[in-house]
Structure formats: structure tokens, C-alpha cells
Design an enzyme around this catalytic site. Structure first.
Site, PDB file in Angstrom:
ATOM      1  N   ASP A  13       0.809  -1.226   0.000  1.00  0.00           N
ATOM      2  CA  ASP A  13       0.000   0.000   0.000  1.00  0.00           C
ATOM      3  C   ASP A  13       0.839   1.272   0.000  1.00  0.00           C
ATOM      4  OD1 ASP A  13      -2.236  -1.668   0.099  1.00  0.00           O
ATOM      5  OD2 ASP A  13      -2.130  -1.767   2.283  1.00  0.00           O
ATOM      6  N   LYS A  16       1.766   2.021  -5.107  1.00  0.00           N
ATOM      7  CA  LYS A  16       2.356   1.447  -6.332  1.00  0.00           C
ATOM      8  C   LYS A  16       1.466   1.694  -7.544  1.00  0.00           C
ATOM      9  CE  LYS A  16       2.390  -2.560  -4.333  1.00  0.00           C
ATOM     10  NZ  LYS A  16       2.033  -2.115  -2.968  1.00  0.00           N
ATOM     11  N   GLY A  40      -4.395  -4.529  -3.752  1.00  0.00           N
ATOM     12  CA  GLY A  40      -5.418  -3.514  -4.035  1.00  0.00           C
ATOM     13  C   GLY A  40      -4.693  -2.252  -4.446  1.00  0.00           C
ATOM     14  N   HIS A  41      -4.749  -1.927  -5.725  1.00  0.00           N
ATOM     15  CA  HIS A  41      -3.994  -0.784  -6.260  1.00  0.00           C
ATOM     16  C   HIS A  41      -4.979   0.292  -6.713  1.00  0.00           C
ATOM     17  CE1 HIS A  41      -0.416  -3.671  -7.229  1.00  0.00           C
ATOM     18  NE2 HIS A  41      -0.710  -3.609  -5.948  1.00  0.00           N
ATOM     19  N   GLN A 225       1.992  -6.210  -3.326  1.00  0.00           N
ATOM     20  CA  GLN A 225       2.445  -6.260  -1.941  1.00  0.00           C
ATOM     21  C   GLN A 225       3.699  -5.368  -1.768  1.00  0.00           C
ATOM     22  OE1 GLN A 225       1.590  -9.754  -3.341  1.00  0.00           O
ATOM     23  NE2 GLN A 225      -0.346  -8.806  -2.815  1.00  0.00           N
TER      24      GLN A 225
END
Ligand code: GDP
Ligand code: IMO
Ligand code: MG
Length: 432
Positions: A13, A16, A40-41, A225
Site C-alpha cells: 500500500d 504502487k 489492491g492498487h 504487496q
């Protein structure tokens, strides 16, 4: 050969997705090499906010080709939902624009059930996984009984493999975990339908990438990640189950070691972690609430995938140096500088101290036993100005510039860019 790698240097988080979106403007191909829909991007472009879990964040630029490499574990249901979500937002996703490696492994409801059942038995040793079946899917891969995308191309054989898989999982669920078994027929039929929907996307992505690199196409590898969650180099056992680090790019995309232009580390100006495990610079109380936010802002520190409040703390320079070493970082992008605005004092951890008062620049036995150490802080002066509209280095407050220079000094890596808000344009290039 023009390969760029973008890797998270913390516990995930770091921002990225939004950096990949920026770098994608100059990339032909954007490729994910590890993890699954545990990621989750978030990418914000004008009034649109995209939350991507599997599809590379570069897909938002219409000229790019997206690749899901063999190093991934893919939940086909999530993937199909994400394709739909993007299409509804006006982003074209088709087999021409998105390629899935035949070697990527599948996540099934069986893996998800085992992930959750296993966590339920762990008590205090809970990892705090995202519950997406990541660990069990990689376990099946390593124990050589996984299901791969290529299996979806032969439907009768795939049906057979799926049945055996669900039967084996049901045995484990009922005998070992003493929970209800899963409906075999329903799952098998669902997966046969996914196979029909995804078959046109499945190709040899490694071979495609090899050709592209030889043609001097610009390839960007998008890490999921953060490297402190890497299965080999992270804070084991509180890690994910894949190789997050830059070296994971080669095995996770099926390309040989080749000249890499840059290994760019995405680093948040402070630090966060979701799930259990050591976190030396963790804060609680008022300062934690200040850094985390209350959830009122879309960028506040609540998990993109699970909605869990993220643990937060000061930037850890010791771990950043470690990230430099393991990944061979050439550049950093420092995100969320705007969140620090208004703090009178900002701390950065520059060393660890054990209970005997001995100091360490790097933990002596890797980072699994971080709980033994106290952080030693350097204190820097904050700034009061709102920096969200700043676009030029010279317009940043002096103390914000000093903070960035200090991060370079303590990490040994140059900061190429800092971000001052989530939107695409909210970035400041940092001069050397
Ligand atoms: P990722 O998993 O590394 O892609 O990061 P996430 O998307 O899970 O979390 C980063 C969050 O911070 C997202 O909500 C981004 O929109 C937001 N974000 C990224 N850069 C900045 C920034 O410079 N300022 C602010 N305020 N938010 C940012
Ligand atoms: P992005 O790509 C933050 C964490 C989980 C848990 C551990 C293991 O958005 O940065 P898993 O489900 O992978 O078996 O969980 O890893 N985790 C993440 N934390 N960001 C992520 O992805 C994460 N993906 C996994 O919270 O602690
Ligand atoms: Mg995330």
C-alpha cells in the site's frame, strides 16, 4: 533491454498503483509478476478512481498491453469481475489488450475456505491474511498439485482435475478443519464456465515478453504487496506467499536476467501495515489517528482489499536500507508527502537498539525478529503549508525538501519523484 521494475519497499500500500499509472504513459507493456487479488492498487485519474486487484494498473492508458505472468495466482471470478468493472468505466479490456500466462495458477473456493479455516485455528499466531486463498494456492503450486491456466484449455481434463481438487479440499475441510464441505458440482460447473470465458486470454506471455524486449519495447513490471511481505526476505512468517522482490520479476514473468533500466521503490513518506507481525516504528493514539485518517478521505489508511484499518508508524530507514539491498533499488518515489503537512515534527528511524543498548544499522538475523528492537529516531522539522497544488521542486517548503533529502541520505537511494496527492498530476520531480 528496456525493463523497469516497480516494487513496494514496505508492507504494501505504498501507492504502487498510482506510480505504475504514471510510468505507464511511457511503457508499451505493463506486467504483474506476483501475488493475486490480495493486492489492491488505487489509481485516481480526474474524477475516476479505479481499484485494481489483478489487472496491471497500466491498463488505464489505452496504448498499453497488460500481462498477468506465470508467478501469479488468479481467482478467475475476481478477474472477470475486474474486466467488467473496467469496461463499465470505459476502459477497453479484451484478449488483444490483456494476456494471461498459461503457467499462472488458479485460486478456487477451496483455497479460500482453507485460507480462512487455517487462520481460524491460528489463535494468537494469526497472520491476518486477506482471506483470498493466496497461501493455499501457492502451497498447492509448490507441492506440485496446483491447477494452472493451461488446464482450462482442455475442458474434459480440467473437469476431472477440478473434481479431484474439490474432493481433496473437502476431505481436509471436514476431517482436519471440521467444517462443512463445498458443493463439488456447483464449483466445477462455475470453473468450466470461467474456462470458456478466459481461454482466449491464455498465451505464452514469457515468449511474448522476450520478443518485445528484443524489439526494444518498454516493459514495466508492476509489483504487488511490499518487499517486507516477501516469502523469502520478509518478516516471516507474517508474510505473503510469493516473491515480491525485484528478483521475483524474472521467475514470475518467465524472462531471463536482462539489463534492467531502473528498479524503482515505491515508498510511503510514513509506513503502514495490514495484518499481524512486527512493526518497530508503529504508533498508536492521536498520532496514529492523524496519519491513518478517519476514513473520510479516499486515501485514508484503510485496506483497499479488505477495508481493515491499517496500522501506521514513522518511516523506517533501517528497513528502507534493507529494501535497497535486497531489490537493488536505483530510485525511490516517495508518496503521500501531503499527509505529513501540518505536523510540527516528523521522525525517521535510522537505527535499532536491542535491550542491552547495542545499536544496529541492519538487524543481524534478517527481519523476522524485529520485535526485539527499539527504533532510534532522527527528528526533522515539519511544514505547515498545503503542498497538494505544488508541482515544482522549488515551490515545496524548505522542510519538505529537507525531508526528501534526508530519506535519500538514510536509504542510500535517490528520490526521483514525490507525490503530493492521489491524482495523476499531483507529483513533483526531484532534481538529483
Ligand atoms: P498500492 O497497493 O501500493 O497501490 O497502494 P493503495 O492503492 O492500496 O494505497 C495507496 C492509497 O494512497 C490510495 O488510496 C491512493 O489513491 C493514495 N495515494 C497515493 N499517492 C498519494 C499521495 O501522494 N497523496 C495522497 N493523499 N494519497 C495518495
Ligand atoms: P498491495 O499490492 C498490504 C498482507 C495481508 C497479510 C499478509 C498475508 O495492495 O500492496 P495474504 O492474503 O497475502 O496471504 O496475506 O500480507 N497483504 C497485504 N498488505 N497490501 C497488500 O497488497 C497486501 N497483500 C497481502 O494483510 O498481513
Ligand atoms: Mg494496496
Amino acid at each position: 533491454m528496456p525493463l523497469k521494475i516497480l516494487v513496494g519497499t514496505q508492507w504494501g500500500d505504498e501507492g504502487k498503483g498510482r506510480i505504475v499509472d504514471l510510468l505507464s504513459a511511457q511503457s508499451d507493456i505493463v506486467a504483474r509478476y506476483n501475488g493475486g487479488d490480495n493486492a489492491g492498487h488505487t489509481v485516481t485519474v480526474a474524477e475516476h478512481t479505479f481499484k485494481l486487484h489483478l489487472i496491471p494498473s497500466g491498463i488505464i492508458h489505452p496504448h498499453t498491453l497488460g500481462i498477468l505472468g506465470n508467478g501469479l495466482v488468479i481467482n478467475p471470478k475476481s478477474l472477470i469481475a475486474e474486466i467488467e468493472m473496467l469496461r463499465e468505466s470505459g476502459v477497453k479490456v479484451s484478449p488483444e489488450r490483456l494476456k494471461i500466462s498459461f503457467g499462472a495458477h488458479l485460486i478456487t473456493p477451496g483455497h479460500i475456505s482453507i485460507d480462512r479455516a487455517r487462520e481460524a485455528t491460528l489463535g494468537k499466531g494469526l497472520i491476518g491474511t486477506t482471506g483470498r486463498g493466496i497461501g493455499p494456492a501457492y502451497t498447492d503450486k509448490v507441492s506440485r498439485k496446483g491447477l494452472r491456466m493451461v488446464d482450462m484449455l482442455d475442458l474434459p481434463l480440467f473437469e476431472e482435475k477440478m473434481r479431484l481438487h474439490v474432493q481433496k479440499i473437502n476431505y481436509d475441510l471436514s476431517i482436519y478443519y471440521q467444517t462443512a464441505p463445498l458443493p463439488e458440482d456447483k464449483i466445477v460447473h462455475e470453473y468450466l464456465e470461467y474456462a470458456r470465458q478466459l481461454r482466449e486470454y491464455i498465451v505464452d506471455t514469457g515468449a511474448m515478453l522476450d520478443i518485445a524486449l528484443h524489439e526494444d519495447k518498454l516493459v514495466l513490471a508492476e509489483g504487488a504487496q511490499g518487499m517486507l511481505l516477501d516469502i523469502d526476505h520478509g518478516s516471516y512468517p507474517f508474510v505473503t506467499s510469493s516473491n515480491v522482490t525485484a528478483t521475483g520479476v524474472f521467475s514470475g514473468l518467465g524472462i531471463g536476467i536482462c539489463a534492467v533500466d531502473n528498479v524503482i521503490g515505491a515508498t510511503k513518506a510514513f509506513q503502514s501495515r495490514v495484518g499481524a507481525g512486527p512493526f518497530p516504528t508503529e504508533l498508536d493514539g492521536e498520532m496514529a489517528t492523524r496519519l491513518r485518517g478517519t476514513g473520510a478521505q479516499p486515501w485514508d489508511e484503510f485496506g483497499t482489499t479488505t477495508g481493515r484499518p491499517r496500522r501506521v508508524g514513522w518511516l523506517d530507514g533501517v528497513l528502507l536500507r534493507y529494501a535497497r539491498r535486497i531489490n537493488g533499488l536505483t530510485d525511490l518515489v516517495l508518496t503521500k508527502m501531503d499527509v505529513l503537512s501540518g505536523l510540527p515534527e516528523i521522525k525517521v528511524c535510522t537505527a535499532y537498539q536491542d535491550k542491552n543498548g547495542e545499536s544496529y544499522a541492519i538487524p543481524p538475523m534478517g527481519i523476522s525478529s524485529l520485535d526485539q528492537f527499539q527504533p532510534v529516531y532522527e527528528s526533522l522539522m515539519g511544514w505547515t503549508e498545503d503542498i497538494t497544488q505544488v508541482r515544482d521542486w522549488d515551490d515545496l517548503p524548505e522542510n519538505a525538501r529537507a525531508y526528501i533529502r534526508f530519506v535519500e541520505y538514510t536509504s542510500g537511494v535517490r528520490v526521483m519523484m514525490a507525490s503530493v496527492g492521489p491524482e495523476r498530476s499531483q507529483v513533483v520531480e526531484v532534481p538529483a
